[in-house]
Design an enzyme around this catalytic site. Sequence first.
Site, mmCIF file in Angstrom:
data_model
loop_
_atom_site.group_PDB
_atom_site.id
_atom_site.type_symbol
_atom_site.label_atom_id
_atom_site.label_comp_id
_atom_site.label_asym_id
_atom_site.label_seq_id
_atom_site.Cartn_x
_atom_site.Cartn_y
_atom_site.Cartn_z
ATOM 1 N N ARG A 46 20.598 -7.819 -15.377
ATOM 2 C CA ARG A 46 21.324 -7.380 -14.167
ATOM 3 C C ARG A 46 21.853 -5.966 -14.387
ATOM 4 N NH1 ARG A 46 26.381 -8.373 -13.916
ATOM 5 N NH2 ARG A 46 26.297 -10.508 -14.659
ATOM 6 N N TYR A 98 20.053 1.129 12.390
ATOM 7 C CA TYR A 98 19.270 -0.110 12.223
ATOM 8 C C TYR A 98 20.177 -1.329 12.486
ATOM 9 C CZ TYR A 98 17.184 -4.025 9.747
ATOM 10 O OH TYR A 98 16.717 -5.266 9.424
ATOM 11 N N ASP A 170 19.917 7.364 5.657
ATOM 12 C CA ASP A 170 18.861 6.358 5.524
ATOM 13 C C ASP A 170 17.546 7.071 5.818
ATOM 14 O OD1 ASP A 170 16.956 4.383 6.003
ATOM 15 O OD2 ASP A 170 18.418 2.959 6.777
ATOM 16 N N LYS A 195 9.571 -0.757 3.206
ATOM 17 C CA LYS A 195 8.744 -0.076 4.202
ATOM 18 C C LYS A 195 7.747 0.870 3.514
ATOM 19 C CE LYS A 195 11.204 -2.552 6.891
ATOM 20 N NZ LYS A 195 12.611 -2.489 6.730
HETATM 21 C C1 LIG Z 1 15.868 2.015 8.910
HETATM 22 C C2 LIG Z 1 16.121 0.758 8.155
HETATM 23 N N1 LIG Z 1 17.119 0.718 7.254
HETATM 24 C C3 LIG Z 1 17.389 -0.406 6.547
HETATM 25 C C4 LIG Z 1 16.664 -1.564 6.736
HETATM 26 C C5 LIG Z 1 17.007 -2.801 5.932
HETATM 27 O O1 LIG Z 1 16.110 -2.960 4.886
HETATM 28 P P1 LIG Z 1 15.680 -4.380 4.250
HETATM 29 O O2 LIG Z 1 15.032 -5.165 5.346
HETATM 30 O O3 LIG Z 1 14.761 -3.997 3.142
HETATM 31 O O4 LIG Z 1 16.933 -5.027 3.784
HETATM 32 C C6 LIG Z 1 15.606 -1.574 7.644
HETATM 33 C C7 LIG Z 1 14.814 -2.798 7.835
HETATM 34 O O5 LIG Z 1 14.056 -2.920 8.775
HETATM 35 C C8 LIG Z 1 15.330 -0.377 8.387
HETATM 36 O O6 LIG Z 1 14.342 -0.332 9.272
#
Ligand SMILES: Cc1ncc(COP(=O)(O)O)c(C=O)c1O
Length: 379
Positions: A46, A98, A170, A195
């Site tokens: 961890r 998001y 992000d 992604k």
């Molecule tokens: C722009 C964006 N940020 C964060 C996330 C969250 O990521 P995760 O699904 O890997 O937890 C997503 C998920 O779709 C996203 O599209």
Amino acid sequence: MKFDTLALHTGVEICPHTGASSVPIFQSSTFHWESLDDTPKFDYARSGNPTRAALEHAIAALEGARHGFAFSSGMAAITGVLLTLSAGSHIIACEDVYGGTFRALTKVFTRLGIETTFVDTTDLNQIEAAIRPQTRAIYLETPSNPNLRVTDLAGAVHIARDHGLLSIVDNTFMSPCLQNPHALGADVVVHSATKFLGGHSDVVAGVATCNDDDLAEEIYLIQNGCGGVLGPQDSWLLMRGIKTLPLRIRQSQATASQIAAYLSQHSKVHNVFYPGLPTHPGAEIHQRQAQGPGAVLSFDLGSSDAVRRFVEHLHVPIFAVSLGAVETILSYPARMSHAAMPEEQRRRLGITDGLLRLSVGLEDAEDLLEDLEHALRKI
Ligand SMILES: Cc1ncc(COP(=O)(O)O)c(C=O)c1O
């Protein structure tokens, strides 16, 4: 080194013990101490694992940062970074953040006394106007999800610096291949590595990068202290995905540009959102701060009935949550990524019942265009 080379050679790609050309998957939760006084570099997985460490080194190199952290999901990375804030802090976030981040900010962080004001960050005045004495961070997505609205990163970072605020970006939609927020002064970059970084719809992961050593210690405290770490198998998968990131992005982006141009001429399509279209409101700023428009676009078919008929007749893309994969993914934000957002706010942001998001993959462009044409004829 140029990005394509860096994606393959970040300095950790060869096993120092065996010369293996792929970082081994160290499937070990604990590590031997040679002696009582000899604390090993890795002692418990961890806190650190060699495979995860290789990935963390790689992602830091790609984002041009000193420190990288790999988490068990994008949300674990985002919340891990936000947990470095103290109770009573105030955050300013883009209003079309998001849906999962919106949920965490409004339903989890509020319990810790951390409040968020959501503003239209494409208007820098709105960021400035929302600053309070307790404000500690500005949280941005650009281009945003799902309408690809563009925030001026350098401008927002400038405001953050002026007021001593942490700037968090992000960068999921662009990947480090197309946009480098640290180069524009951002303090922290986060990704849903599920992604584009992973790229094959086979791993859920998140990463965060930063330059400041003290902030890195804080993020590590949360990563190790709360424990949302990425396992060695998934770390390895992510490193494999990263090797082809530039190629995948270039190919998908070329097809996405073709599709955006095609859809914007189509009589059945009400609106197309893609920063590569000259008509896109943020096109100019995006061009200034990114190296390409990316592989994600959205378009409005006017109604949920039209969406239903369109989806029923489309064959090539998978109809699913997520983006940034080798296969084209069609999503319905109102029911998928933004289902956690109240309907009234969704409507205000233009996340209508006719809006679809397309993350373009690596299929033949003609196959995709034919498939879209066929489904649009059925509306
Ligand atoms: C722009 C964006 N940020 C964060 C996330 C969250 O990521 P995760 O699904 O890997 O937890 C997503 C998920 O779709 C996203 O599209």
